[in-house]
Motif scaffolding. Structure first.
Motif, PDB file in Angstrom:
ATOM      1  N   ARG A 154       0.839  -1.213   0.000  1.00 32.73           N
ATOM      2  CA  ARG A 154       0.000   0.000   0.000  1.00 32.73           C
ATOM      3  C   ARG A 154       0.872   1.261   0.000  1.00 32.73           C
ATOM      4  NH1 ARG A 154      -0.253  -2.210   5.019  1.00 32.73           N
ATOM      5  NH2 ARG A 154       0.120  -0.896   6.854  1.00 32.73           N
ATOM      6  N   ASN A 155       0.319   2.268  -0.667  1.00 28.08           N
ATOM      7  CA  ASN A 155       0.965   3.576  -0.806  1.00 28.08           C
ATOM      8  C   ASN A 155       2.253   3.526  -1.631  1.00 28.08           C
ATOM      9  OD1 ASN A 155      -1.050   4.764   0.808  1.00 28.08           O
ATOM     10  ND2 ASN A 155       0.094   4.281   2.686  1.00 28.08           N
ATOM     11  N   THR A 156       2.435   2.430  -2.350  1.00 25.94           N
ATOM     12  CA  THR A 156       3.577   2.338  -3.250  1.00 25.94           C
ATOM     13  C   THR A 156       3.112   2.645  -4.678  1.00 25.94           C
ATOM     14  OG1 THR A 156       3.251  -0.013  -3.663  1.00 25.94           O
ATOM     15  CG2 THR A 156       4.649   0.583  -1.785  1.00 25.94           C
ATOM     16  N   ALA A 157       4.054   2.611  -5.608  1.00 25.53           N
ATOM     17  CA  ALA A 157       3.706   2.866  -7.008  1.00 25.53           C
ATOM     18  C   ALA A 157       2.735   1.808  -7.536  1.00 25.53           C
ATOM     19  CB  ALA A 157       4.976   2.889  -7.856  1.00 25.53           C
ATOM     20  N   PHE A 158       2.927   0.552  -7.106  1.00 29.89           N
ATOM     21  CA  PHE A 158       2.019  -0.505  -7.557  1.00 29.89           C
ATOM     22  C   PHE A 158       0.601  -0.240  -7.070  1.00 29.89           C
ATOM     23  CE2 PHE A 158      -0.240  -4.460  -6.668  1.00 29.89           C
ATOM     24  CZ  PHE A 158      -0.218  -5.062  -7.916  1.00 29.89           C
ATOM     25  N   ASP A 159       0.443   0.125  -5.805  1.00 30.12           N
ATOM     26  CA  ASP A 159      -0.872   0.406  -5.239  1.00 30.12           C
ATOM     27  C   ASP A 159      -1.550   1.547  -5.991  1.00 30.12           C
ATOM     28  OD1 ASP A 159      -3.093   0.476  -3.600  1.00 30.12           O
ATOM     29  OD2 ASP A 159      -2.112   1.649  -2.035  1.00 30.12           O
ATOM     30  N   LYS A 160      -0.821   2.613  -6.242  1.00 28.68           N
ATOM     31  CA  LYS A 160      -1.393   3.771  -6.934  1.00 28.68           C
ATOM     32  C   LYS A 160      -1.744   3.429  -8.378  1.00 28.68           C
ATOM     33  CE  LYS A 160       1.107   7.058  -4.013  1.00 28.68           C
ATOM     34  NZ  LYS A 160       2.159   8.106  -3.958  1.00 28.68           N
ATOM     35  N   ALA A 161      -0.879   2.661  -9.040  1.00 29.69           N
ATOM     36  CA  ALA A 161      -1.148   2.280 -10.430  1.00 29.69           C
ATOM     37  C   ALA A 161      -2.375   1.375 -10.523  1.00 29.69           C
ATOM     38  CB  ALA A 161       0.068   1.576 -11.021  1.00 29.69           C
ATOM     39  N   ALA A 162      -2.513   0.428  -9.581  1.00 31.00           N
ATOM     40  CA  ALA A 162      -3.668  -0.455  -9.589  1.00 31.00           C
ATOM     41  C   ALA A 162      -4.958   0.326  -9.356  1.00 31.00           C
ATOM     42  CB  ALA A 162      -3.500  -1.534  -8.517  1.00 31.00           C
ATOM     43  N   ASN A 163      -4.940   1.270  -8.438  1.00 29.86           N
ATOM     44  CA  ASN A 163      -6.127   2.085  -8.174  1.00 29.86           C
ATOM     45  C   ASN A 163      -6.495   2.941  -9.380  1.00 29.86           C
ATOM     46  OD1 ASN A 163      -7.252   2.035  -5.219  1.00 29.86           O
ATOM     47  ND2 ASN A 163      -5.047   1.811  -5.014  1.00 29.86           N
ATOM     48  N   VAL A 164      -5.498   3.556 -10.013  1.00 30.92           N
ATOM     49  CA  VAL A 164      -5.768   4.393 -11.181  1.00 30.92           C
ATOM     50  C   VAL A 164      -6.333   3.552 -12.328  1.00 30.92           C
ATOM     51  CG1 VAL A 164      -4.694   5.798 -12.979  1.00 30.92           C
ATOM     52  CG2 VAL A 164      -4.094   6.168 -10.585  1.00 30.92           C
ATOM     53  N   ALA A 165      -5.735   2.373 -12.562  1.00 33.59           N
ATOM     54  CA  ALA A 165      -6.172   1.524 -13.676  1.00 33.59           C
ATOM     55  C   ALA A 165      -7.598   1.016 -13.456  1.00 33.59           C
ATOM     56  CB  ALA A 165      -5.206   0.350 -13.834  1.00 33.59           C
ATOM     57  N   THR A 166      -7.897   0.535 -12.255  1.00 34.74           N
ATOM     58  CA  THR A 166      -9.229  -0.005 -12.002  1.00 34.74           C
ATOM     59  C   THR A 166     -10.297   1.089 -11.983  1.00 34.74           C
ATOM     60  OG1 THR A 166      -8.734   0.082  -9.622  1.00 34.74           O
ATOM     61  CG2 THR A 166      -8.405  -2.021 -10.761  1.00 34.74           C
ATOM     62  N   LEU A 167      -9.979   2.247 -11.395  1.00 38.07           N
ATOM     63  CA  LEU A 167     -10.942   3.346 -11.385  1.00 38.07           C
ATOM     64  C   LEU A 167     -11.180   3.884 -12.789  1.00 38.07           C
ATOM     65  CD1 LEU A 167      -9.972   5.330  -8.154  1.00 38.07           C
ATOM     66  CD2 LEU A 167     -12.003   3.932  -8.543  1.00 38.07           C
TER      67      LEU A 167
END
Length: 329
Positions: A138-151
């Motif tokens: 959480r709060n890493t680049a992977f977490d942010k990328a996954a949230n952006v892609a799914t949203l």
């Protein structure tokens, strides 16, 4: 256990009452559609006598209340009537009977369930896996990328995502067929291949909810004392999440999965039309065009019943997995 059974029976009773109310709304809405089946069949040159004769033959001249109770009685016995379009075709060919709505819907509903099953088989593991990884990192680049892609995927209309996938997976890179024209007796492998593109479209639409709920539930549990104790013992972070946090986070995850599965059955109309998939959504759109009232009513009722049933399933599973709901006192 008696309390749990009582709660489940109450939910089932409320579900049946909801379905009854929805059936009234469906009947009134379908019969309020502009246009008339007799005029659609006869065309612009239809005479008043011919139109009136077809309406009498189909029972459309009867009062609305009588038609509703006749439809409700048939629905209770599994008789959803006869398709107007198929009945008219049979009469033009010299026959006397038509195809019942159940016979017309059954293969289409089986195709829709196959599409929903393939989508669920892809979406659920992907969503839960992404949710676990997003919580772990959480709060890493992977977490942010996954949230952006799914949203981004859930914010885009289904038809837009469908055309994007067609462009990249069927036109620019011809990996999958752009049309899902499956038929009865098709080999399973070929059927699966032709279903993958609409299934991927639905996956992109529903995976965000499940992923974010999985992530939020696990992160909420990671602050629990027993998780802190597991960390102090030196257990690997992935094992802590999979073995200790995930089982206790299943209640909200199961709930959101059930709700998204309900969407898969009721929200396939646009996707089936785009890919010309012979499911109940495509049948629904075709029947609306020609004002085939019995088929439209039956499709709407199936959508409503599936949505209510899966919502009830989510509600019951939440009760069974939560001791505070099982023992409200």
């Amino acid at each position: 256990m008696n309390t749990v059974l009582k709660i489940i029976l109450q939910r089932l009773g409320l579900g049946l009452l909801t379905l009854l109310v929805v059936s009234i709304v469906i009947f009134l809405a379908v019969n309020a559609l502009p246009g008339d089946f007799a005029q659609v069949i006869l065309g612009q040159g239809a005479t008043e006598q011919a139109t009136a004769q077809i309406r009498r033959d189909l029972g459309l001249d009867q009062p609305l209340v009588m038609r509703y109770f006749a439809w409700l009685g048939g629905m209770a016995t599994g008789d959803l009537g006869t398709s107007f379009a198929q009945l008219n075709f049979a009469q033009n060919m010299g026959g006397s009977g038509g195809v019942t709505v159940v016979e017309q819907i059954a293969p289409r509903f089986a195709n829709t369930m196959f599409l929903a099953g393939v989508t669920a088989a892809i979406a659920v593991p992907v969503a839960v896996g992404l949710g676990i990884l997003a919580a772990l990192y959480r709060n890493t680049a992977f977490d942010k990328a996954a949230n952006v892609a799914t949203l981004s995927s859930i914010s885009s209309p289904e038809f837009f995502m469908a055309y994007v996938l067609i462009l990249f997976l069927a036109v620019l890179n011809p990996i999958l067929p752009s049309l899902s024209n499956i038929y009865e007796g098709m080999p399973f492998g070929e059927r699966l291949t032709r279903t993958l593109l609409p299934a991927l479209t639905l996956t992109l639409v529903v995976v965000a909810h499940m992923m974010r709920m999985t992530r939020a539930s696990i992160i909420n549990l990671l602050a629990s004392p027993y998780i802190e104790m597991a960390r102090l013992k030196g257990i690997a972070p992935m094992r802590i999440i999979v073995r200790h946090a995930l089982p206790n986070a299943l209640a909200p995850i199961i709930n959101v999965i059930a709700l998204n599965l309900a969407y898969l059955i009721t929200g396939v109309v646009v996707v089936e039309v785009v890919f010309v998939y012979p499911g109940i959504g495509q049948l629904f759109v075709d029947s609306v065009k020609i004002r085939d009232i019995p088929v439209v009513q039956a499709c709407c009722l199936i959508f409503a019943a599936a949505y209510i049933l899966l919502n009830l399933t989510a509600d019951v599973m939440s009760i069974l997995s939560n001791p505070r709901l099982r023992h409200p006192k």
